[in-house]
Design an enzyme around this catalytic site. Structure first.
Site, PDB file in Angstrom:
ATOM      1  N   TYR A  74      -2.047   0.305   9.866  1.00 22.99           N
ATOM      2  CA  TYR A  74      -2.275  -0.380   8.588  1.00 22.99           C
ATOM      3  C   TYR A  74      -1.015  -0.318   7.722  1.00 22.99           C
ATOM      4  CZ  TYR A  74      -3.825  -1.087   3.806  1.00 22.99           C
ATOM      5  OH  TYR A  74      -3.923  -1.518   2.507  1.00 22.99           O
ATOM      6  N   THR A  96       0.818  -1.214   0.000  1.00 20.64           N
ATOM      7  CA  THR A  96       0.000   0.000   0.000  1.00 20.64           C
ATOM      8  C   THR A  96       0.848   1.259   0.000  1.00 20.64           C
ATOM      9  OG1 THR A  96      -1.520   1.300   1.357  1.00 20.64           O
ATOM     10  CG2 THR A  96      -0.105  -0.210   2.529  1.00 20.64           C
TER      11      THR A  96
END
Ligand code: UDP
Length: 330
Positions: A141, A117
């Site tokens: 995250y 990501t």
């Protein structure tokens, strides 16, 4: 030989499965159906219902020795949830990925493709952000994914496995043939939520902060059509198969849009004003993330075909409509 897709019943994973089938590949899906849907996995695909944290299940799944690559999508993806539940995110995204990498090494799987990501970059002074930038995630995250990238790097140095980690920017849109799309009713991502609001499935869209240091005060993101993202995975698979060395690639277009610009695109597509409300900034959000996307084009030969924001938004709206019909009849 088969390609194992973890999270193949989910949004991005299901598009990967379709692309692999379209290319004539043999596919095995492992999915615990926590956020995915059994109906999203087409006939003709071996489906293993289970969790990638289940070591015995992984061992069984890979025991035939014919897995050529693992494409690993299974994981948790909501930035603010990761702020509230960091240990849950480290378990799902880091610990379980470690188990999957270990199982891959034990079974002699030659290639691994990892869903990473843009959140690994955190807040950067320079945009677009290239793969060489300092890695400094501001959410659990992002950290959970970065740790998995590092495990892959070290594992590939020590064992006979090559990998590609693809750092996704903001994925949106749906299969142009209408076979899959983002289906979770609890989705939190902007274009999906805006499509739900436009179709009356949510009362309004909340804008998370208008005081960011951007031209209109709302956050800027690089939205990539899921079909183009999947094309990057196919290119990565073929690159690794051809002996390409392990590496990390940004997946985005290199062009950013603000939340207000996305809202305008939705309004253009529906020819209707969207009901919006101002809300506070969301924890863990970076003001701006735009991909430096040269490497994926040059090294993987990736050539995106759906770069237009209006097309991405139209495709998301189209799927949302279709999903309504699908859910109404099922
Ligand atoms: N966003 C928003 N309202 C929403 C969902 C998202 O204003 O209902 C904003 C969010 O703050 C961020 C951008 O839209 O600036 C993209 O958020 P998303 O959750 O889609 O992806 P992320 O960048 O967090 O992975």
């Amino acid at each position: 030989m088969t390609i194992v897709v973890t999270g193949g019943a989910g949004y991005i994973g299901s598009h990967m499965v379709l692309a692999l089938l379209d290319a004539g590949e043999d596919v095995t899906v492992i999915d615990n159906l926590s956020t995915g849907f059994r109906w999203a996995v087409p006939d003709g695909v071996r489906f293993i219902h289970g969790d990638i944290g289940d070591e015995a299940l992984l061992k069984r799944a890979l025991s035939t020795g014919d897995c050529e690559a693992i494409i690993h999508f299974a994981g948790s993806i909501v930035v603010p949830d990761s702020v509230a539940d960091p240990l849950g995110y480290y378990l799902n995204n880091t610990v379980k990925t470690r188990g999957l990498i270990a199982a891959a090494v034990a079974a002699g799987v030659p290639h691994f493709i990892f869903s990473s990501t843009a959140a690994v970059y955190g807040i950067q002074d320079e945009m677009p952000v290239f793969e060489t930038a300092r890695l400094d995630p501001i959410s659990p995250y992002g950290t959970s994914k970065l740790m998995s990238e590092l495990m892959l790097r070290d594992t590939a140095a020590a064992h006979d496995i090559t990998y590609a980690a693809l750092r996704y920017f903001n994925v949106a849109g749906a299969d142009p043939q209408g076979r899959s799309g983002q289906s979770s009713p609890r989705a939190t991502h902007l274009i999906k939520v805006a499509a739900q609001a436009a179709l009356g499935d949510r009362p309004y869209l909340e804008i998370f902060g208008r005081d960011y240091p951007t031209p209109d005060g709302t956050c800027i993101r690089d939205y990539i059509h899921v079909t183009d993202l999947i094309a990057a995975h196919m290119a990565a698979l073929n690159y690794l198969r051809a002996g390409g060395r392990s590496d990390v690639f940004n997946c985005g277009y290199g062009k950013g849009y603000s939340v207000l610009e996305v809202i305008s695109a939705v309004e253009r597509a529906t020819n209707h004003p969207l009901v919006v409300r101002d809300g506070p900034p969301r924890p863990g959000d970076a003001p701006m993330l735009v991909a430096g996307a040269k490497k994926v084009r040059e090294r993987l030969g990736w050539a995106p075909e759906h770069e237009d924001l209006d097309e991405i938004v139209a495709s998301a709206l189209h799927w949302e409509n279709r999903l309504k019909t699908k859910l109404a009849v099922s």
